[in-house]
Design an enzyme around this catalytic site. Structure first.
Site, mmCIF file in Angstrom:
data_model
loop_
_atom_site.group_PDB
_atom_site.id
_atom_site.type_symbol
_atom_site.label_atom_id
_atom_site.label_comp_id
_atom_site.label_asym_id
_atom_site.label_seq_id
_atom_site.Cartn_x
_atom_site.Cartn_y
_atom_site.Cartn_z
ATOM 1 N N SER B 15 37.400 5.625 13.552
ATOM 2 C CA SER B 15 36.267 6.380 14.265
ATOM 3 C C SER B 15 36.747 7.174 15.372
ATOM 4 O O SER B 15 36.650 8.480 15.600
ATOM 5 C CB SER B 15 34.869 5.393 14.417
ATOM 6 O OG SER B 15 34.599 4.856 13.457
ATOM 7 N N ARG B 40 34.005 6.829 23.538
ATOM 8 C CA ARG B 40 33.132 5.590 23.107
ATOM 9 C C ARG B 40 31.692 5.964 23.187
ATOM 10 O O ARG B 40 30.676 5.567 22.348
ATOM 11 C CB ARG B 40 33.219 4.631 24.043
ATOM 12 C CG ARG B 40 32.653 3.378 23.765
ATOM 13 C CD ARG B 40 33.065 2.190 24.447
ATOM 14 N NE ARG B 40 34.380 1.596 23.541
ATOM 15 C CZ ARG B 40 34.495 1.134 22.450
ATOM 16 N NH1 ARG B 40 33.704 0.732 21.915
ATOM 17 N NH2 ARG B 40 35.750 0.858 22.086
ATOM 18 N N HIS B 43 31.090 7.842 19.832
ATOM 19 C CA HIS B 43 31.122 6.924 18.952
ATOM 20 C C HIS B 43 29.916 6.072 18.931
ATOM 21 O O HIS B 43 29.488 5.947 17.513
ATOM 22 C CB HIS B 43 32.404 5.832 19.348
ATOM 23 C CG HIS B 43 32.452 4.727 18.334
ATOM 24 N ND1 HIS B 43 32.051 3.450 18.803
ATOM 25 C CD2 HIS B 43 32.799 4.642 17.102
ATOM 26 C CE1 HIS B 43 32.131 2.601 17.681
ATOM 27 N NE2 HIS B 43 32.629 3.340 16.760
#
Lengths: 213, 213
Positions: B15, B40, B43
């Site tokens: 990812s 992040r 994500h």
């Protein structure tokens, strides 16, 4: 800089009014029973894209409300979603919320079998033996395993909320759930998450309870 | 329909590779120390808009990492964020995570004073007497009260993560924090939320711990 003076209880109402107005300006409208869910997801994300991607199977809201009133439980794949669901309201109808992801037996079995904890969690949930709504905000593998369990006749969920977020297998896993004949609320595409899963659950709970919003 | 066969541990790495590649294709680049936080958050949300709206005060990452290593605590305004933060990792450095929102004394005082529980929670946090990172993913009133406490000399946070989501006072409250001289990570605009606040905390924790991602 000035801030609008507004009572705590009024903030949510005012937010919902803004969302409704902006949806209207965008020319987007929804059936009466679906609107509270769309609004609550946008309230949780401030992302109007959900108005285009949230997908509801026929009569899923009515079926979910009936299941909740009859004591259905909710199984989720993250402790964040568990934390965000209005548990008191669900418990009033006899249900409860479960997340097996951090259970020791789940972690152990997942490691042995080299599969995700989400897969083992769904298998554990299938053995609960109670009417269940699945609220999946993280793990596409949970959705894939649910579809298999349904196809094998081992599980018949009252509703699947399929809103994992991410970049690997997420889009495909959501489409898979939409091929099942189980009631679903799916957010097509990459977006979703734990807060979205909780928001959808709460929108159903508030509809059942006839809470004002 | 086919699914990529991928080991659980590889999913996050893959990812992050996809996010990095798409950011590159969009022509967006970030300083080395900021990149893990941007990645992040994307994500967690699958929303690349954050690449344009996340705002970092100078040296905030370095300062936050230093604070964590020296045992700083994290105070958040939702139990969902508390649930999402890697507590074990923070505790290794001597800190802990707190959320006072559901405390009985906080609820009682908020009701008496007709203010939000977030305001009372921030006042309670200011009395902790430990170095503190604030991770605010929900309540703009928390940010407003933090700014007042800082201006009055009653509080000097190590970092403010200002990422509430919403439609009322949210945009303004975030701008207010950016006027303070406290280190901050703010997501400008309406977007943010509990998962975003937790993701930012975890990105800092993983950077400190030199976890691979």
């Amino acid at each position: 800089m000035s801030f609008e003076i507004i009572k705590p209880m009024e903030i949510e109402k005012e937010s919902f009014r803004i969302i409704e107005k902006e949806l209207e300006q965008m020319g987007k409208s929804f059936p009466k029973e679906i609107m509270p869910t769309v609004q609550r997801v946008i309230h949780t994300t401030a992302d109007f894209e959900y108005a285009d991607t949230l997908t509801f199977s026929i009569d899923c809201i009515q079926k979910a409300k009936k299941a909740i009133m009859e004591g259905a439980h909710i199984v989720t794949d993250t402790n964040m979603t568990l934390s965000g669901i209005n548990k008191k309201m669900l418990q009033k109808f006899g249900g409860d919320v479960h997340c097996f992801m951090a259970d020791e037996d789940v972690a152990k079995e997942a490691k042995e079998r080299e599969v995700t904890r989400a897969i083992v969690s769904m298998e554990k949930a299938a053995k609960l033996g109670v009417p269940t709504i699945f609220a999946i905000g993280n793990a596409p593998t949970a959705l894939i395993r649910l579809k298999e369990l349904i196809d094998d006749g081992e599980l018949k969920p009252e509703l699947i909320i399929g809103v994992p977020v991410g970049f690997v297998n997420v889009v495909e896993a959501k489409e898979l759930i939409m091929e099942s004949d189980v009631p679903y609320i799916v957010n097509r595409g990459r977006k979703g998450g734990s807060t979205v899963a909780a928001a959808i659950c709460n929108s159903l709970l508030y509809s059942v309870s006839e809470r004002e919003l």
